[in-house]
Design an enzyme around this catalytic site. Structure first.
Site, mmCIF file in Angstrom:
data_model
loop_
_atom_site.group_PDB
_atom_site.id
_atom_site.type_symbol
_atom_site.label_atom_id
_atom_site.label_comp_id
_atom_site.label_asym_id
_atom_site.label_seq_id
_atom_site.Cartn_x
_atom_site.Cartn_y
_atom_site.Cartn_z
ATOM 1 N N ASP A 15 0.864 -1.179 0.000
ATOM 2 C CA ASP A 15 0.000 0.000 0.000
ATOM 3 C C ASP A 15 0.904 1.233 0.000
ATOM 4 O O ASP A 15 1.062 1.912 1.010
ATOM 5 C CB ASP A 15 -0.899 -0.022 1.238
ATOM 6 C CG ASP A 15 -2.064 0.957 1.125
ATOM 7 O OD1 ASP A 15 -2.209 1.577 0.053
ATOM 8 O OD2 ASP A 15 -2.811 1.091 2.101
ATOM 9 N N GLU A 94 -6.232 4.631 -9.417
ATOM 10 C CA GLU A 94 -7.500 5.187 -8.928
ATOM 11 C C GLU A 94 -8.108 6.217 -9.873
ATOM 12 O O GLU A 94 -7.411 7.090 -10.396
ATOM 13 C CB GLU A 94 -7.263 5.828 -7.552
ATOM 14 C CG GLU A 94 -8.541 6.193 -6.827
ATOM 15 C CD GLU A 94 -8.459 5.901 -5.339
ATOM 16 O OE1 GLU A 94 -9.366 6.336 -4.629
ATOM 17 O OE2 GLU A 94 -7.518 5.244 -4.890
ATOM 18 N N LYS A 130 -9.377 1.500 -9.765
ATOM 19 C CA LYS A 130 -9.927 1.725 -8.421
ATOM 20 C C LYS A 130 -11.046 2.753 -8.457
ATOM 21 O O LYS A 130 -10.886 3.854 -8.990
ATOM 22 C CB LYS A 130 -8.810 2.242 -7.499
ATOM 23 C CG LYS A 130 -8.256 1.236 -6.540
ATOM 24 C CD LYS A 130 -7.093 1.824 -5.794
ATOM 25 C CE LYS A 130 -7.389 1.901 -4.312
ATOM 26 N NZ LYS A 130 -6.199 2.322 -3.559
ATOM 27 N N THR A 155 -12.942 0.549 -3.720
ATOM 28 C CA THR A 155 -12.282 1.020 -2.509
ATOM 29 C C THR A 155 -13.247 1.839 -1.645
ATOM 30 O O THR A 155 -14.419 1.992 -1.990
ATOM 31 C CB THR A 155 -11.025 1.832 -2.891
ATOM 32 O OG1 THR A 155 -10.282 2.150 -1.711
ATOM 33 C CG2 THR A 155 -11.385 3.125 -3.621
ATOM 34 N N PHE A 177 -11.980 -1.373 4.261
ATOM 35 C CA PHE A 177 -11.024 -0.619 5.076
ATOM 36 C C PHE A 177 -11.147 -1.011 6.547
ATOM 37 O O PHE A 177 -12.156 -0.716 7.184
ATOM 38 C CB PHE A 177 -11.272 0.881 4.918
ATOM 39 C CG PHE A 177 -10.653 1.475 3.682
ATOM 40 C CD1 PHE A 177 -10.539 0.735 2.522
ATOM 41 C CD2 PHE A 177 -10.193 2.778 3.688
ATOM 42 C CE1 PHE A 177 -9.964 1.291 1.384
ATOM 43 C CE2 PHE A 177 -9.616 3.339 2.556
ATOM 44 C CZ PHE A 177 -9.508 2.597 1.394
#
Length: 320
Positions: A15, A94, A130, A155, A177
């Protein structure tokens, strides 16, 4: 070492936008977002990528806004290309958080990113697009997967209804998350610390994983946003886990024994009922989950703020 044990049962994803971390810890995949790229783009060792993106943007047609958008897209892809030289698997790139409630805009942006990757010689099989787990983001992912064979990573996922909608849409991967769920409970309840197995973020991912495996969904689960190694180890066996450099380092140094906590076969015997969601039911369930509603909107805002900061940084160079 705990990290090596974890890798035997879970795909480890970095990440980070930092290449050195990827080289050191050898993750299978890597994921980026505007916040990570904002931090990376200001570092001296990555200025050649910034300059290449700016040169590309200056050559594009249109006004400054069009040139800036082209530069930003190129920058995200160039970082992704460099990451794919290091990791054997896939990179997540993303879509702008400001498109979180714009299905058509999200699809258009995703296809532009895939086209830019193709121009760099990268097959779309190595890229995950994403998108935020809004209703619009999930429907954009459904269209990308079904009509364009573009794989998506959903996400900012905090609730069971988001996870169910993603699975029903046939998306490739979700990123629930963990740490941000914990943050909310610590801030909004009287409980200030949790054992890993009682951590609300860990429990959320465990429920989602078991549901997916019980009902045979193709969507895989990638736990994300960890606050400590206890959360990571409590989800050993999850399909994938995306882990920050700090926690990768701690896991690499740890001698704790890692045992499988999530198991696809065991999940099939869980006592769970199948849920069917249309848009109205999704929006109502999400609305009734205060934590998920708070964290989803907060996450979108924060990614949008960092996207604007990155744009400002790039625009200065574009007009230098």
């Amino acid at each position: 070492m705990a990290l090596e044990q974890l890798k035997t049962m879970t795909v480890v994803v970095a990440d980070t936008g930092d290449f050195e971390t990827m080289i050191k810890y050898k993750p299978t995949d890597a994921t980026t977002n505007p916040s990570l790229l904002l931090a990376a783009a200001t570092l001296p060792q990555y200025q050649h990528l910034v300059e290449k993106a700016v040169d590309y943007g200056k050559k594009q047609d249109g006004d400054n806004a069009a040139k800036l958008a082209a530069t930003m897209d190129k920058l995200f892809v160039l970082f992704g290309v460099e990451i794919l030289k290091i990791v054997p698997g896939r990179v997540s790139t993303e879509v702008d958080a400001r498109l979180s409630f714009d299905k058509e805009g999200s699809v258009k942006k995703a296809l532009k990113l895939i086209k830019l990757y193709a121009e760099e010689g990268i097959d779309k099989e190595r890229v995950l697009i994403k998108l935020a787990s809004t209703w619009e983001g999930i429907q954009a992912a459904k269209e990308l997967e079904e009509k364009h064979d573009v794989h998506c990573n959903l996400t900012l996922l905090f609730s069971f209804c988001q996870a169910v909608a993603c699975a029903e849409a046939g998306v490739t991967l979700i990123s629930p998350f963990v740490g941000r769920i914990l943050d909310w409970y610590v801030s909004n309840t009287s409980t200030k610390s949790y054992a890993p197995e009682d951590d609300p973020g860990v429990k959320s991912v465990t429920q989602i994983y078991n549901y997916y495996k019980k009902f045979g969904y193709k969507t895989v689960v990638m736990g994300a946003s960890f606050r400590n190694t206890g959360e990571v180890i409590a989800l050993a066996g999850c399909d994938l886990l995306t882990i920050s450099p700090k926690l990768l380092e701690e896991l690499d140094a740890s001698t704790v024994t890692v045992t499988r906590k999530l198991d696809a076969e065991q999940a099939k015997s869980c006592d769970l009922e199948r849920l069917s969601l249309d848009e109205k039911a999704f929006r109502w369930m999400l609305n009734e989950d205060q934590m998920a509603t708070d964290k989803l909107s907060d996450g979108i805002r924060k990614f949008a703020v960092d996207a604007v900061k990155l744009e400002t940084f790039i625009n200065e160079r574009l007009n230098a």
